[in-house]
Design a protein around this motif. Structure first.
Motif, PDB file in Angstrom:
ATOM      1  N   GLY A  62       0.756  -1.271   0.033  1.00  0.00           N
ATOM      2  CA  GLY A  62       0.008   0.160   0.100  1.00  0.00           C
ATOM      3  C   GLY A  62       0.801   1.320  -0.128  1.00  0.00           C
ATOM      4  O   GLY A  62       0.706   2.220  -0.610  1.00  0.00           O
ATOM      5  N   ARG A  82      -1.197   1.577   8.997  1.00  0.00           N
ATOM      6  CA  ARG A  82      -1.102   3.164   8.726  1.00  0.00           C
ATOM      7  C   ARG A  82       0.603   3.317   9.092  1.00  0.00           C
ATOM      8  O   ARG A  82       1.257   3.947   8.419  1.00  0.00           O
ATOM      9  N   GLU A  95       5.905   4.344   2.723  1.00  0.00           N
ATOM     10  CA  GLU A  95       5.954   5.212   1.558  1.00  0.00           C
ATOM     11  C   GLU A  95       6.878   6.280   1.481  1.00  0.00           C
ATOM     12  O   GLU A  95       7.188   6.623   0.504  1.00  0.00           O
ATOM     13  N   SER A 126      -4.009   3.799  -7.795  1.00  0.00           N
ATOM     14  CA  SER A 126      -4.872   4.367  -6.888  1.00  0.00           C
ATOM     15  C   SER A 126      -5.609   3.132  -6.297  1.00  0.00           C
ATOM     16  O   SER A 126      -5.640   2.526  -5.285  1.00  0.00           O
ATOM     17  N   ARG A 136      -8.364   9.762  -9.360  1.00  0.00           N
ATOM     18  CA  ARG A 136      -8.144   8.420  -8.323  1.00  0.00           C
ATOM     19  C   ARG A 136      -9.377   7.770  -8.487  1.00  0.00           C
ATOM     20  O   ARG A 136      -9.227   6.289  -8.274  1.00  0.00           O
ATOM     21  N   GLN A 193       1.086   3.667  -3.112  1.00  0.00           N
ATOM     22  CA  GLN A 193       0.779   5.381  -2.799  1.00  0.00           C
ATOM     23  C   GLN A 193       2.023   6.099  -3.255  1.00  0.00           C
ATOM     24  O   GLN A 193       1.546   7.372  -3.779  1.00  0.00           O
ATOM     25  N   TRP A 197      -4.703  -1.153   1.074  1.00  0.00           N
ATOM     26  CA  TRP A 197      -4.949  -0.546   2.570  1.00  0.00           C
ATOM     27  C   TRP A 197      -6.148  -1.431   3.129  1.00  0.00           C
ATOM     28  O   TRP A 197      -6.209  -1.681   4.211  1.00  0.00           O
ATOM     29  N   ARG A 232       1.781   6.449  -7.109  1.00  0.00           N
ATOM     30  CA  ARG A 232       0.506   6.995  -7.665  1.00  0.00           C
ATOM     31  C   ARG A 232       0.893   8.538  -7.212  1.00  0.00           C
ATOM     32  O   ARG A 232       0.676   9.256  -8.319  1.00  0.00           O
ATOM     33  N   THR A 233       1.449   8.918  -6.281  1.00  0.00           N
ATOM     34  CA  THR A 233       1.746  10.550  -5.836  1.00  0.00           C
ATOM     35  C   THR A 233       2.597  10.906  -7.016  1.00  0.00           C
ATOM     36  O   THR A 233       2.405  12.072  -7.270  1.00  0.00           O
ATOM     37  N   GLY A 241      -3.402   0.435  -4.557  1.00  0.00           N
ATOM     38  CA  GLY A 241      -2.749   0.925  -3.152  1.00  0.00           C
ATOM     39  C   GLY A 241      -4.101   0.878  -2.128  1.00  0.00           C
ATOM     40  O   GLY A 241      -4.136   0.596  -1.113  1.00  0.00           O
ATOM     41  N   SER A 242      -5.217   1.183  -2.740  1.00  0.00           N
ATOM     42  CA  SER A 242      -6.468   1.317  -1.968  1.00  0.00           C
ATOM     43  C   SER A 242      -6.778  -0.112  -1.619  1.00  0.00           C
ATOM     44  O   SER A 242      -7.098  -0.606  -0.517  1.00  0.00           O
TER      45      SER A 242
END
Length: 303
Positions: free
Chosen positions: A12, A258, A264, A238, A39, A16, A245, A19-20, A241-242
């Protein structure tokens, strides 16, 4: 806890960060709203595909959606969008770094909320790891800009910091809502419940964002469809990654997911150093050591 939470959290964080990076490139073509919409809009078909493939492989039917599931899914969708809006508001106060840094306190906030209201108890070493990880992110974000501890404390009263803390709260609540939603689905395994929840949450977010754009920002809506080639890459990452998560949230306490996912920042800095040839600075080494140390302590406490 199901051990799948650990690789899910690590991947994840990786997806992320990736993706960022793509999203930042897309910002040259889209507004902040447009970069956020891709996203959901382009991630939804991939999320649907992931869920369909998994349920087909397992031979499971789509689970029935009860009132509790719907409520938690809506809460997760809205709080995540609210967190994004608060983070953008922090940027509007000229506090990109401060807002982002304080939004990363979500791991601590998630741990406190779940301990108080859901009865999730973490070992002391895990709490130390969570605090160390958040401190590492703050060092990475703020120390290199000459911000002292006293100034960081003083910054807590600034609009950017307050918006950042609010964003962290919303992201923490979103993680908890998703966890509760996945627990409401019967007839599917842990991964299936996470993927189905992802589809529902992304569908809600897509519908709300498209409605807002159609009413208030039609130029952005047209631009989002015009940039479908690059936007679809952001959507894929996205969704990946989601999905990771959500699987992590379904399998373990949200705070642990988290804090491990904060690797990340390691991926992001690694990309900057090895591909962009940026020099390593002392505060980055200190921050990375804190983040990695926090992750290790959380893992030792868990296993």
């Amino acid at each position: 806890m199901n051990p799948i939470w650990l690789p899910a959290s690590l991947f994840g964080g990786l997806f992320q960060a990736w993706r960022t990076a793509l999203q930042q490139r897309l910002r040259a073509e889209l507004s902040v709203s447009g970069a956020g919409l891709v996203r959901y809009l382009y991630g939804l078909p991939f999320a649907f595909m992931f869920a369909a493939i998994w349920l087909t492989m397992r031979g499971d039917a789509v689970p029935a959606f009860g009132t509790a599931f719907a409520g938690f899914a809506i809460a997760g969708a809205i709080t995540q969008m609210a967190g994004t809006i608060l983070l953008i508001m922090a940027f509007g106060h000229r506090g990109f770094v401060v807002g982002t840094a304080f939004s990363k306190t979500e791991a601590v906030q998630a741990a406190l909320v779940t301990a108080l209201f859901l009865g999730e108890r973490l070992p002391l070493l895990a709490w130390i790891g969570i605090v160390a990880g958040v401190a590492g992110v703050l060092v990475l974000a703020l120390a290199g800009r000459g911000v002292s501890g006293r100034e960081i404390w003083r910054a807590l009263g600034q609009p950017a910091a307050l918006c950042g803390l609010g964003a962290g709260s919303m992201f923490a609540l979103a993680a908890i809502a998703v966890k509760l939603a996945t627990a409401e689905l019967d007839g599917v395994d842990l991964i299936g419940s996470a993927l189905v929840t992802l589809v529902v949450v992304m569908a809600i977010q897509t519908g709300l964002h498209i409605l807002w754009a159609a009413l208030r920002d039609r130029d952005t809506l047209r631009a989002v469809f015009r940039t479908w080639r690059n936007s679809s890459q952001v959507g894929l990452l996205s969704a990946l990654g989601s999905a990771c998560w959500y699987i992590g949230f379904a399998a373990a306490p949200a705070a642990l997911v988290r804090i491990v996912g904060q690797v990340e920042v390691v991926f992001t800095l690694g990309f900057a150093h090895f591909y962009l040839r940026e020099p390593v600075r002392w505060h980055e080494i200190a921050g990375l050591l804190l983040v990695v140390g926090g992750v290790v302590m959380a893992l030792i406490a868990t296993f």
